[in-house]
Design an enzyme around this catalytic site. Structure first.
Site, PDB file in Angstrom:
ATOM      1  N   GLN A  16       0.778  -1.240   0.000  1.00 30.78           N
ATOM      2  CA  GLN A  16       0.000   0.000   0.000  1.00 30.78           C
ATOM      3  C   GLN A  16       0.816   1.300   0.000  1.00 30.78           C
ATOM      4  O   GLN A  16       0.512   2.229  -0.752  1.00 30.78           O
ATOM      5  CB  GLN A  16      -0.948   0.014   1.220  1.00 30.78           C
ATOM      6  N   SER A  17       1.828   1.377   0.863  1.00 28.58           N
ATOM      7  CA  SER A  17       2.479   2.681   1.049  1.00 28.58           C
ATOM      8  C   SER A  17       3.089   3.216  -0.248  1.00 28.58           C
ATOM      9  O   SER A  17       2.793   4.345  -0.663  1.00 28.58           O
ATOM     10  CB  SER A  17       3.561   2.572   2.127  1.00 28.58           C
ATOM     11  N   ARG A  37       7.073  -9.085 -10.227  1.00 27.27           N
ATOM     12  CA  ARG A  37       7.726 -10.385 -10.378  1.00 27.27           C
ATOM     13  C   ARG A  37       6.911 -11.261 -11.339  1.00 27.27           C
ATOM     14  O   ARG A  37       5.694 -11.380 -11.174  1.00 27.27           O
ATOM     15  CB  ARG A  37       7.832 -11.077  -9.016  1.00 27.27           C
ATOM     16  N   ASN A  95       9.499   0.262  -2.012  1.00 27.23           N
ATOM     17  CA  ASN A  95       9.240   0.054  -0.576  1.00 27.23           C
ATOM     18  C   ASN A  95       9.465  -1.413  -0.201  1.00 27.23           C
ATOM     19  O   ASN A  95       8.658  -2.046   0.457  1.00 27.23           O
ATOM     20  CB  ASN A  95       7.838   0.527  -0.168  1.00 27.23           C
ATOM     21  N   ALA A  97      11.554  -4.467   1.745  1.00 25.54           N
ATOM     22  CA  ALA A  97      12.135  -4.602   3.075  1.00 25.54           C
ATOM     23  C   ALA A  97      13.565  -4.072   3.014  1.00 25.54           C
ATOM     24  O   ALA A  97      14.205  -4.114   1.958  1.00 25.54           O
ATOM     25  CB  ALA A  97      12.122  -6.071   3.484  1.00 25.54           C
ATOM     26  N   ARG A 103      20.508  -6.217  -2.156  1.00 27.31           N
ATOM     27  CA  ARG A 103      20.720  -7.640  -2.470  1.00 27.31           C
ATOM     28  C   ARG A 103      20.478  -7.916  -3.949  1.00 27.31           C
ATOM     29  O   ARG A 103      21.076  -8.806  -4.534  1.00 27.31           O
ATOM     30  CB  ARG A 103      19.798  -8.520  -1.600  1.00 27.31           C
ATOM     31  N   LYS A 135      10.960  -5.058   9.156  1.00 27.72           N
ATOM     32  CA  LYS A 135       9.835  -4.965   8.224  1.00 27.72           C
ATOM     33  C   LYS A 135       8.687  -4.309   8.971  1.00 27.72           C
ATOM     34  O   LYS A 135       8.505  -4.555  10.167  1.00 27.72           O
ATOM     35  CB  LYS A 135       9.393  -6.367   7.788  1.00 27.72           C
ATOM     36  N   VAL A 136       7.902  -3.539   8.286  1.00 26.54           N
ATOM     37  CA  VAL A 136       6.828  -2.818   8.981  1.00 26.54           C
ATOM     38  C   VAL A 136       5.552  -2.793   8.142  1.00 26.54           C
ATOM     39  O   VAL A 136       5.603  -2.557   6.939  1.00 26.54           O
ATOM     40  CB  VAL A 136       7.286  -1.372   9.292  1.00 26.54           C
ATOM     41  N   ASP A 167       0.552   3.790   6.001  1.00 23.22           N
ATOM     42  CA  ASP A 167       0.800   3.417   4.605  1.00 23.22           C
ATOM     43  C   ASP A 167       0.498   4.572   3.660  1.00 23.22           C
ATOM     44  O   ASP A 167       1.394   5.137   3.038  1.00 23.22           O
ATOM     45  CB  ASP A 167      -0.078   2.217   4.232  1.00 23.22           C
ATOM     46  N   GLY A 246      -7.823  20.283  19.340  1.00 21.25           N
ATOM     47  CA  GLY A 246      -7.391  21.675  19.404  1.00 21.25           C
ATOM     48  C   GLY A 246      -8.012  22.438  20.553  1.00 21.25           C
ATOM     49  O   GLY A 246      -8.460  21.842  21.532  1.00 21.25           O
TER      50      GLY A 246
END
Ligand code: CAO
Length: 423
Positions: A16-17, A37, A95, A97, A103, A135-136, A167, A246
């Site tokens: 998503q992000s 891929r 985005n 990992a 790599r 990882k997040v 995200d 506020g």
């Protein structure tokens, strides 16, 4: 003419992000080439599937206006194609990992060497430091960014919000960073790295809660309901339910029908400037001048009583009637709209914020259009690409492969089963 026309984005994003970022860039007119891929694609294509065999809404709603190329970036020919893409494009967005791109053999140094003008933009869960290798996902960012600890009710557990601030929020931050880097490149001719960490993005959006953390040193947060309830404050910004963030107190209040409709509520703000109008509307004109009620500071320890009285009034009206009565009086209120109501809202369809899109596998579906409107760069929302739909088109038209060379790449296994070029 679109704002980002002529800008080519090498879109290495997934889930998503990253995809929200590149979707925005596509809506602003960039040519977004999504690398996937072979045979697999972005994992969300097959997550939360509602129409068997078709790309999921999760995927389609995040990948409009992009082209898809299947490419194995770990295979030798795949790397050759990727290098050509890097040399041709203006921005690489990813985005993965932490470390995945290195790599693959495409570190920032390598990318910069291949194309010194390239901007390399990344979403990561955390910025540099002890968590940089983690990882997040969304809710991890909401928790690590201070949102969960400040959301929910005082007597309840930390709570995540439905708004995907980790995200989609980080995608927005990244898109802004990319546009700024593109502008800087106009002057310097050089690309640069852009990093938007999800934790940082959430912290940015929780800025007012860090404000309150520091205000705690000066005493209790008087605009928080717990002050009027006599509940002592601890040493961290507490959860404040539906209190306004506020200086103008606000609450979610029941409206007519709340017993059966979970969304028959309104947000009601007792803005100081319209206190007199509020008193008239709720039938408490004496509160306009009564000691203890007339000024905002005096009212802070009586918010429960005041909102209970307002709620007695809102419960006699639907959330839309509350809006119709309060708006002409400049009293800020907002109906709690369900997703069903948003999906059916004609005004949102007219502005293009909610759009209906046709898709060859799944038929028509609703999506959220571009939330940012540029007067000279209109957005036409185009359906998301099928996996590898544009592989041949990109190899041929963007990268200049043809003849034997094109056949070599197609038969190398690097680009999956190539579909015929789209018209
Ligand atoms: N060809 C060949 N390999 C590919 C490829 C391609 N076209 N695209 C991806 N891959 C490989 C990567 O190189 C990686 O391989 P290695 O682990 O061997 O280096 C592998 O696929 C998996 O990538 P990943 O680790 O990014 O994916 P994951 O599903 O394991 O993790 C996520 C997903 C989101 C947790 C992780 O990508 C991440 O932390 N990203 C950064 C933070 C982020 O954006 N989170 C938001 C996710 S929700 O919007």
């Amino acid at each position: 003419m679109k704002a980002l026309e002529g800008i080519k984005i090498l879109d290495f994003t997934h889930v998503q992000s990253g995809p929200t970022c590149t979707q925005l860039l596509a809506w602003f007119g960039a040519d977004v080439i999504k690398v996937e891929r072979p045979g697999v694609g972005d994992a969300t294509r097959k997550q939360l599937v509602d129409v068997p065999g078709a790309d999921s809404l999760y995927f389609t709603m995040l990948n409009h206006n992009k082209r898809s190329i299947e490419l194995n970036s770990k295979n030798e020919t795949g790397k050759e194609v990727l290098e050509r893409l890097i040399k041709t494009c203006d921005v690489l967005v990813e985005n993965f990992a932490p470390g995945a791109l290195d790599r693959m053999g495409f570190s920032w140094e390598r990318v910069h060497e291949l194309n010194p003008r390239m901007i390399m933009a990344s979403v990561k869960g955390f910025g540099p430091g002890k968590y940089e290798d983690c990882k997040v996902y969304e809710n991890v960012a909401q928790c690590a960014g201070g949102s969960a600890s400040t959301t929910g009710f005082l007597d309840g557990v930390p709570t995540v919000t439905g708004a995907q601030i980790g995200d989609s929020g980080t995608g927005l931050h990244l898109a802004l960073g990319i546009c700024a880097a593109l502008l800087q490149r106009e002057k310097t001719g050089k690309g640069q790295k852009v990093l938007a960490a999800m934790q940082d993005g959430v912290i940015n959006l929780c800025r007012v809660k860090l404000r309150d953390q520091q205000r705690l040193k000066a005493g209790p947060l008087k605009e928080y309901s717990q002050f009027g309830e006599g509940i002592p404050f601890g040493d961290a910004t507490p959860r404040a339910g539906n209190d306004s963030g506020g200086g103008q107190p606000g609450r979610i209040l029941k409206c007519k029908g709340w017993e059966t409709d979970p969304n028959a509520y309104t947000y009601f703000i007792t803005q100081a400037a319209v206190w007199e109008q509020i008193c008239d509307v709720i039938g408490k004109p004496d509160w306009k001048t009564k000691e203890g009620y007339a000024t905002p500071p005096e009212r802070l320890d009586k918010l429960n009583e005041i909102f209970e009285r307002i709620e007695q009034w809102t419960m006699t009206k639907t959330k839309f009637e509350v809006m119709d009565i309060c708006n002409p009086l400049n009293i800020p209120v907002g109906p709690i709209l369900s997703m069903k109501e948003i999906a059916e809202d004609e005004g949102l369809r007219e502005t293009g914020t909610i759009v209906e899109v046709d898709h060859p596998e799944r038929g028509a579906y609703l999506s959220v259009g571009c939330p940012i409107k540029l007067s000279d760069s209109p957005v036409d929302v185009v359906r998301s690409p099928l996996l590898g739909e544009h592989t041949e088109e990109i190899l041929r038209d963007v990268l200049g492969y043809d003849g034997d060379d094109l056949e070599r790449v197609k038969s190398s296994g690097a680009v999956g089963e190539v579909k015929a070029a789209a018209e």
